[in-house]
Design a protein around this motif. Structure first.
Motif, PDB file in Angstrom:
ATOM      1  N   SER A 259     -15.044  37.446 -31.674  1.00  0.00           N
ATOM      2  CA  SER A 259     -14.394  36.190 -31.212  1.00  0.00           C
ATOM      3  C   SER A 259     -13.160  36.790 -30.597  1.00  0.00           C
ATOM      4  CB  SER A 259     -14.136  35.423 -32.312  1.00  0.00           C
ATOM      5  OG  SER A 259     -13.180  35.860 -33.036  1.00  0.00           O
ATOM      6  N   ALA A 260     -12.586  35.712 -29.680  1.00  0.00           N
ATOM      7  CA  ALA A 260     -11.311  36.020 -29.248  1.00  0.00           C
ATOM      8  C   ALA A 260     -10.176  36.328 -29.891  1.00  0.00           C
ATOM      9  CB  ALA A 260     -10.732  34.606 -28.309  1.00  0.00           C
ATOM     10  N   ASP A 423     -12.283  31.760 -17.455  1.00  0.00           N
ATOM     11  CA  ASP A 423     -12.148  31.826 -18.828  1.00  0.00           C
ATOM     12  C   ASP A 423     -11.017  30.844 -19.207  1.00  0.00           C
ATOM     13  OD1 ASP A 423     -13.886  33.850 -19.228  1.00  0.00           O
ATOM     14  OD2 ASP A 423     -12.213  35.664 -19.380  1.00  0.00           O
ATOM     15  N   ASP A 428     -11.379  30.276 -23.182  1.00  0.00           N
ATOM     16  CA  ASP A 428     -11.434  31.379 -23.774  1.00  0.00           C
ATOM     17  C   ASP A 428     -10.342  32.441 -23.502  1.00  0.00           C
ATOM     18  OD1 ASP A 428     -12.205  33.925 -24.880  1.00  0.00           O
ATOM     19  OD2 ASP A 428     -14.269  34.023 -23.570  1.00  0.00           O
ATOM     20  N   SER A 430      -9.698  35.625 -24.605  1.00  0.00           N
ATOM     21  CA  SER A 430     -10.082  36.753 -24.936  1.00  0.00           C
ATOM     22  C   SER A 430      -9.336  37.910 -24.176  1.00  0.00           C
ATOM     23  CB  SER A 430     -11.442  37.434 -24.899  1.00  0.00           C
ATOM     24  OG  SER A 430     -12.171  36.342 -25.899  1.00  0.00           O
TER      25      SER A 430
END
Ligand code: NAP
Length: 506
Positions: A259-260, A423, A428, A430
């Protein structure tokens, strides 16, 4: 994709025109934007919506990686763009902006979200964030996010102060700090490549890797940015952010499908394991350089001190090389050599991993010293090359380099800003820099900044068009290593293949 208003501060600036609008256009072509997506561009100059849309159209025609067809789809893309005049320090302008945003949102069925993108100078980050809060713009019915460009601070105390101020208006989860190197497709591949390939996963440690070399070389000088660059230098402009981010991305070891949060936690661990430099060893582990006059691609170019706008006697760094060590079970004993500079021989960002050769014979056979290398070319070309030492079938007793190459065509590959904006819209994080990483990077760099300010580290010179000061070669030579160059350009013309060459023979 949810209904979102993209509020762009600095909408008339260079970054917006060269990167942000082309990225949005390509996301639009790929149907990665919501149908209820709108952009409110902000700047000081007076512009109507139509003139603004014409500016956006010109920018996508000039800079989009894919052709802009004069079709109805371009018109429907441009319809999403509106413009408001806003002076950063004027509280009234934020209230007018709020009205405009609310009008736009009123026509949308679903819960509206707000993304605030700060494509403006860093001195404006704090007042904009606080005005967003005070005007009520921050009270979005859906989510709100703040996308912020570099630089994030000028040193450790200023970065800490800025973060404290931003956190009055946005939580850490809402802040997306852009480091556009993290948006580059090859950088986004690094951890996946290692996770999903058992061969590489097994080799990704100090048992098999002799050293890692990370280079970001530019051929350009300071151009029109002399005033800015002379206060910043290569250490702040490139090393503290992009180069340390590349190191983190290479050194993290992640479980599959992380996961991030896991990505960011592991990056923080890498930074925490980085052996700190102290006053006593900065001079031996860091090479500071400045270019003198030289020749680039056959053209004579002036030295740094002769560039317009650079003060006489400036000791600013235009080149940095450093030797870093990560004190964890995977990387202990593997030197990471990092270098970045302006006015270098070639424009190239790449990571070279040199493997150990435990069974190496001590012999004088030709090619015996050819290394086994894995090269990630990040820009301007994107690709991966594995160089393996092999027996030369035509010459018994000799060795030659065998290359396994993968290269991509840039037009088909999304640009860094496309990946990052997409993103951020999806939520997200990440590939954005978490505050922990930024703070730890500044902490690592701060003793070097202090040593430069006190002038206790020598300033070496290098001729424009070279690979940097000779002292940067010595940094590796004392460990028995040397920089490996990917001479793709020149070798392509000569031999029609990618070749690795020893810096000494180049
Ligand atoms: P730029 O071309 O100078 O544009 C600055 C923008 O800010 C313009 O739209 C300008 O609008 C607006 N602005 C300036 N003062 C303002 C004020 N008082 N109130 C409201 N708006 C104001 O700068 P840029 O190159 O686009 O860079 C923007 C940010 O991105 C900077 O933080 C830079 O460090 C960062 N960055 C840029 C690049 C790049 O390639 N350009 C790359 C990485 C990071 P008006 O002209 O209409 O006033």
């Amino acid at each position: 994709m949810e209904a979102t208003t993209f509020v762009l501060f600095g909408a008339t600036g260079d970054l917006a025109r060269r990167k942000i609008y082309p990225a949005l256009y390509n996301l639009f072509l790929d149907r990665k934007l919501s149908h209820s997506f709108s952009v409110v561009g902000l700047g000081r100059r007076e512009l109507g919506d139509e003139a603004f849309q014409a500016m956006v159209e010109k920018s996508i025609r000039d800079f989009s990686r894919r052709e802009v067809n004069p079709s109805a789809s371009v018109r429907s893309f441009l319809k999403a763009f509106q413009y408001n005049v806003l002076e950063v320090g004027n509280a009234e302008d934020y209230l007018k902006l709020l009205q405009r945003v609310e009008q736009l949102e009123a026509g949308k069925g679903s819960t509206p979200n707000r993304m605030f993108y700060l494509s403006v100078g860093p001195e404006f980050f704090e007042p904009i964030a606080l005005n967003i809060k005070e005007s009520g713009l921050g009270a979005a019915k859906g989510w709100k996010r703040l996308v912020i460009e570099k630089p994030f601070g000028h040193d450790l105390p200023s970065a800490q102060k800025l973060n404290l101020k931003l956190s009055e208006a946005f939580s850490e989860e809402e802040i997306y700090r852009i480091d556009h190197y993290l948006g580059k497709p090859m950088v986004q591949e690094l951890d996946v490549f290692q996770q999903t390939n058992p061969v590489l996963h097994a080799l990704w440690n100090n048992r098999y890797i002799a050293n890692v070399q990370i280079t970001a070389a530019e051929t350009v000088g300071v151009e029109e940015r002399a005033g800015y660059y002379d206060h910043v230098g290569a250490l702040r402009d490139m090393f503290q952010n992009h180069m340390l981010q590349l190191l983190m991305m290479l050194a993290i070891r992640l479980p599959k499908d992380s996961s991030a949060d896991e990505v960011r936690f592991k990056k923080k661990e890498v930074m925490e394991s980085l052996e700190p430099l102290e006053e006593g060893n900065i001079g031996s582990e860091v090479i500071r350089g400045q270019y003198t006059a030289g020749v680039i691609k056959g053209k004579p170019v002036p030295g740094y001190l002769a560039e317009p706008g650079i003060p006489a006697g400036s000791v600013n760094d235009t080149f940095i090389a450093a030797r870093l060590q990560i004190d964890d079970p995977f990387w202990k004993g593997v030197p990471f050599y990092i270098r970045t500079g302006k006015r270098m021989k070639e424009k190239s960002t790449r990571i070279v991993i040199e493997f150990k050769e435990p069974l190496k014979q001590v012999s004088s056979a030709e090619g015996e010293d050819i290394p086994n290398l894995l090269v990630f070319e990040i820009s301007p070309n994107e690709g991966i090359t594995l160089q393996l030492k092999a027996r030369d079938p035509q010459h018994k007793g000799k060795f030659k380099a065998m290359h396994i190459d993968f290269h991509t065509s840039s037009i088909e590959i999304p640009e860094a800003y496309e990946n990052l904006i997409h993103d951020a819209l999806r939520g997200d994080p990440s590939f954005f820099a978490h505050w922990n990483e930024v703070e730890l990077s500044w902490k690592w760099v701060q003793p070097i900044l202090n040593a430069f300010a006190e002038n206790t580290v020598p300033l070496h010179t290098y001729a424009a068009g070279s690979h940097g000061p000779a002292e940067s070669d010595q940094l590796l030579a004392r460990d028995g290593h040397h920089w490996w160059l990917d001479a793709a350009g020149e070798a392509d013309e000569e031999a029609g293949e990618v070749a690795m060459r020893d810096a000494a023979n180049f």
